[in-house]
Design a protein around this motif. Sequence first.
Motif, PDB file in Angstrom:
ATOM      1  N   MET A   1       1.142  -0.936   0.149  1.00 32.61           N
ATOM      2  CA  MET A   1       0.126  -0.260   0.038  1.00 32.61           C
ATOM      3  C   MET A   1       0.859   1.376  -0.478  1.00 32.61           C
ATOM      4  SD  MET A   1      -2.713   1.725   2.857  1.00 32.61           S
ATOM      5  CE  MET A   1      -3.217  -0.241   2.773  1.00 32.61           C
ATOM      6  N   ALA A   2       0.361   2.402  -0.759  1.00 31.34           N
ATOM      7  CA  ALA A   2       1.773   3.251  -0.365  1.00 31.34           C
ATOM      8  C   ALA A   2       1.458   4.569   0.625  1.00 31.34           C
ATOM      9  CB  ALA A   2       0.671   4.089  -2.286  1.00 31.34           C
ATOM     10  N   ARG A   3       2.169   5.257   0.833  1.00 33.78           N
ATOM     11  CA  ARG A   3       2.276   5.951   1.952  1.00 33.78           C
ATOM     12  C   ARG A   3       2.345   6.848   1.519  1.00 33.78           C
ATOM     13  NH1 ARG A   3       7.032   8.418   4.189  1.00 33.78           N
ATOM     14  NH2 ARG A   3       6.151   9.847   6.583  1.00 33.78           N
ATOM     15  N   THR A   4       0.307   7.808   1.676  1.00 36.53           N
ATOM     16  CA  THR A   4       0.403   9.191   2.136  1.00 36.53           C
ATOM     17  C   THR A   4       1.806   9.937   2.345  1.00 36.53           C
ATOM     18  OG1 THR A   4      -1.709   8.671   3.143  1.00 36.53           O
ATOM     19  CG2 THR A   4      -1.633  10.821   2.551  1.00 36.53           C
ATOM     20  N   ALA A   5       1.488  11.301   1.199  1.00 38.05           N
ATOM     21  CA  ALA A   5       2.319  12.124   1.617  1.00 38.05           C
ATOM     22  C   ALA A   5       2.447  12.925   2.853  1.00 38.05           C
ATOM     23  CB  ALA A   5       2.546  12.928   0.271  1.00 38.05           C
ATOM     24  N   THR A   6       3.506  13.249   3.540  1.00 39.10           N
ATOM     25  CA  THR A   6       3.406  13.602   4.532  1.00 39.10           C
ATOM     26  C   THR A   6       2.715  15.271   4.034  1.00 39.10           C
ATOM     27  OG1 THR A   6       5.335  14.373   4.297  1.00 39.10           O
ATOM     28  CG2 THR A   6       5.324  12.648   5.954  1.00 39.10           C
ATOM     29  N   THR A   7       2.581  15.728   3.781  1.00 38.18           N
ATOM     30  CA  THR A   7       2.293  17.064   3.216  1.00 38.18           C
ATOM     31  C   THR A   7       0.372  17.041   2.383  1.00 38.18           C
ATOM     32  OG1 THR A   7       2.746  17.242   1.189  1.00 38.18           O
ATOM     33  CG2 THR A   7       4.435  18.212   2.112  1.00 38.18           C
ATOM     34  N   ALA A   8       0.257  15.919   2.924  1.00 33.95           N
ATOM     35  CA  ALA A   8      -1.495  15.563   2.599  1.00 33.95           C
ATOM     36  C   ALA A   8      -1.758  16.727   3.405  1.00 33.95           C
ATOM     37  CB  ALA A   8      -1.612  14.179   3.257  1.00 33.95           C
ATOM     38  N   ASP A   9      -2.293  16.794   5.475  1.00 32.44           N
ATOM     39  CA  ASP A   9      -2.653  17.008   5.525  1.00 32.44           C
ATOM     40  C   ASP A   9      -2.255  17.335   7.207  1.00 32.44           C
ATOM     41  OD1 ASP A   9      -2.864  13.880   7.130  1.00 32.44           O
ATOM     42  OD2 ASP A   9      -4.505  14.138   6.256  1.00 32.44           O
ATOM     43  N   ALA A  10      -2.827  17.595   7.376  1.00 34.95           N
ATOM     44  CA  ALA A  10      -1.840  18.404   9.028  1.00 34.95           C
ATOM     45  C   ALA A  10      -1.924  17.158  10.291  1.00 34.95           C
ATOM     46  CB  ALA A  10      -3.018  19.412  10.325  1.00 34.95           C
ATOM     47  N   PHE A  11      -2.485  16.082   9.845  1.00 35.03           N
ATOM     48  CA  PHE A  11      -2.771  15.112  10.998  1.00 35.03           C
ATOM     49  C   PHE A  11      -1.016  14.258  10.918  1.00 35.03           C
ATOM     50  CE2 PHE A  11      -6.885  15.256  10.926  1.00 35.03           C
ATOM     51  CZ  PHE A  11      -7.067  14.844  12.353  1.00 35.03           C
ATOM     52  N   ASN A  12      -0.731  13.715   8.840  1.00 30.26           N
ATOM     53  CA  ASN A  12       0.416  13.561   8.823  1.00 30.26           C
ATOM     54  C   ASN A  12       1.249  14.037   9.318  1.00 30.26           C
ATOM     55  OD1 ASN A  12      -0.265  10.676   7.605  1.00 30.26           O
ATOM     56  ND2 ASN A  12      -1.251  12.110   5.614  1.00 30.26           N
ATOM     57  N   ALA A  13       1.509  15.326   8.755  1.00 31.15           N
ATOM     58  CA  ALA A  13       2.283  16.762   8.937  1.00 31.15           C
ATOM     59  C   ALA A  13       3.226  16.458  10.059  1.00 31.15           C
ATOM     60  CB  ALA A  13       1.568  17.717   8.599  1.00 31.15           C
ATOM     61  N   VAL A  14       1.859  16.785  11.235  1.00 31.22           N
ATOM     62  CA  VAL A  14       2.429  16.732  12.487  1.00 31.22           C
ATOM     63  C   VAL A  14       2.621  15.479  13.141  1.00 31.22           C
ATOM     64  CG1 VAL A  14       1.800  18.935  12.755  1.00 31.22           C
ATOM     65  CG2 VAL A  14       0.393  16.553  14.141  1.00 31.22           C
ATOM     66  N   ALA A  15       2.580  14.567  12.341  1.00 33.30           N
ATOM     67  CA  ALA A  15       3.017  12.533  13.184  1.00 33.30           C
ATOM     68  C   ALA A  15       4.750  12.825  13.137  1.00 33.30           C
ATOM     69  CB  ALA A  15       2.626  11.968  12.315  1.00 33.30           C
ATOM     70  N   GLU A  16       5.593  13.911  12.239  1.00 29.95           N
ATOM     71  CA  GLU A  16       6.710  13.863  12.730  1.00 29.95           C
ATOM     72  C   GLU A  16       7.092  14.078  14.324  1.00 29.95           C
ATOM     73  OE1 GLU A  16      10.664  13.250  12.010  1.00 29.95           O
ATOM     74  OE2 GLU A  16       9.314  15.056  12.131  1.00 29.95           O
ATOM     75  N   PRO A  17       7.637  13.379  14.973  1.00 29.64           N
ATOM     76  CA  PRO A  17       8.309  13.843  16.254  1.00 29.64           C
ATOM     77  C   PRO A  17       8.704  15.069  16.527  1.00 29.64           C
ATOM     78  CG  PRO A  17       8.743  12.328  16.226  1.00 29.64           C
ATOM     79  CD  PRO A  17       7.922  12.043  14.686  1.00 29.64           C
ATOM     80  N   ARG A  18       9.885  15.428  15.392  1.00 23.91           N
ATOM     81  CA  ARG A  18      10.416  17.237  14.583  1.00 23.91           C
ATOM     82  C   ARG A  18       9.411  18.300  14.633  1.00 23.91           C
ATOM     83  NH1 ARG A  18      15.776  16.317  17.597  1.00 23.91           N
ATOM     84  NH2 ARG A  18      15.974  14.218  16.150  1.00 23.91           N
ATOM     85  N   ARG A  19       8.197  17.647  13.805  1.00 23.65           N
ATOM     86  CA  ARG A  19       7.720  18.650  13.590  1.00 23.65           C
ATOM     87  C   ARG A  19       6.746  19.123  15.003  1.00 23.65           C
ATOM     88  NH1 ARG A  19       6.110  15.980   8.445  1.00 23.65           N
ATOM     89  NH2 ARG A  19       8.061  15.890   7.074  1.00 23.65           N
ATOM     90  N   ARG A  20       6.581  18.574  15.700  1.00 21.01           N
ATOM     91  CA  ARG A  20       6.197  19.305  16.964  1.00 21.01           C
ATOM     92  C   ARG A  20       6.851  19.603  17.759  1.00 21.01           C
ATOM     93  NH1 ARG A  20       4.531  13.642  16.185  1.00 21.01           N
ATOM     94  NH2 ARG A  20       5.583  12.564  18.255  1.00 21.01           N
ATOM     95  N   GLN A  21       7.860  19.153  17.646  1.00 22.41           N
ATOM     96  CA  GLN A  21       8.855  19.942  18.334  1.00 22.41           C
ATOM     97  C   GLN A  21       9.258  21.572  17.541  1.00 22.41           C
ATOM     98  OE1 GLN A  21      12.477  17.510  18.242  1.00 22.41           O
ATOM     99  NE2 GLN A  21      12.069  17.314  20.515  1.00 22.41           N
ATOM    100  N   ILE A  22       8.951  21.559  16.700  1.00 15.54           N
ATOM    101  CA  ILE A  22       9.264  22.480  16.103  1.00 15.54           C
ATOM    102  C   ILE A  22       7.279  23.679  16.855  1.00 15.54           C
ATOM    103  CG2 ILE A  22       9.003  23.882  13.945  1.00 15.54           C
ATOM    104  CD1 ILE A  22      10.611  22.231  12.345  1.00 15.54           C
ATOM    105  N   LEU A  23       6.617  23.039  16.408  1.00 20.65           N
ATOM    106  CA  LEU A  23       5.437  23.805  17.293  1.00 20.65           C
ATOM    107  C   LEU A  23       5.501  23.863  18.313  1.00 20.65           C
ATOM    108  CD1 LEU A  23       2.580  21.288  14.601  1.00 20.65           C
ATOM    109  CD2 LEU A  23       3.059  23.691  14.668  1.00 20.65           C
ATOM    110  N   ASP A  24       6.143  23.286  19.230  1.00 20.06           N
ATOM    111  CA  ASP A  24       5.888  23.340  20.605  1.00 20.06           C
ATOM    112  C   ASP A  24       6.881  25.107  21.100  1.00 20.06           C
ATOM    113  OD1 ASP A  24       4.621  21.424  21.613  1.00 20.06           O
ATOM    114  OD2 ASP A  24       6.461  20.046  21.568  1.00 20.06           O
ATOM    115  N   ALA A  25       7.753  24.732  19.820  1.00 18.27           N
ATOM    116  CA  ALA A  25       8.451  25.867  19.902  1.00 18.27           C
ATOM    117  C   ALA A  25       7.781  26.965  19.131  1.00 18.27           C
ATOM    118  CB  ALA A  25      10.373  26.405  19.163  1.00 18.27           C
ATOM    119  N   LEU A  26       6.859  27.270  18.555  1.00 20.66           N
ATOM    120  CA  LEU A  26       6.724  28.060  18.300  1.00 20.66           C
ATOM    121  C   LEU A  26       5.437  28.378  18.755  1.00 20.66           C
ATOM    122  CD1 LEU A  26       6.649  27.329  14.522  1.00 20.66           C
ATOM    123  CD2 LEU A  26       8.102  28.944  15.817  1.00 20.66           C
ATOM    124  N   ALA A  27       5.180  27.575  19.299  1.00 17.38           N
ATOM    125  CA  ALA A  27       3.547  28.232  20.855  1.00 17.38           C
ATOM    126  C   ALA A  27       3.828  28.902  21.382  1.00 17.38           C
ATOM    127  CB  ALA A  27       3.412  27.019  21.222  1.00 17.38           C
TER     128      ALA A  27
END
Length: 117
Positions: A1-27
């Motif tokens: 099964m093909a993997r959905t691109a990480t840029t498809a939606d917010a759910f996929n984008a924030v699934a990556e731990p480093r991106r959540r760290q960036i969001l935490d820093a920008l909070a």
Amino acid sequence: MARTATTADAFNAVAEPRRRQILDALAAGERPVNDLVRLLGLAQPQVSKHLRVLREVGVVEVREDGRRRLYRVNGLALKPIHDWVRGYERAWSERFDALDDVLKDLETKEEGDGSDE
């Protein structure tokens, strides 16, 4: 099964731990890339790559301030995630309430068995 691109939606984008760290820093407010690089201990190209993904799904916005680009969280883009999690909140609360009842029953039984230490 093909993997959905990480840029498809917010759910996929924030699934990556480093991106959540960036969001935490920008909070805490707007920050330039170099601040995020220092905070996260990542190379600038890595931070920029993650910011690009977050920008593409609308979770992060950027504005120009002279020569600097300042990044900030777009809370409205995170609303679908919040709404989805909120759907589970009631179930979690009900389970915690049931657990509290069980613990109170156990406590009452312990007090009633006459075992004074």
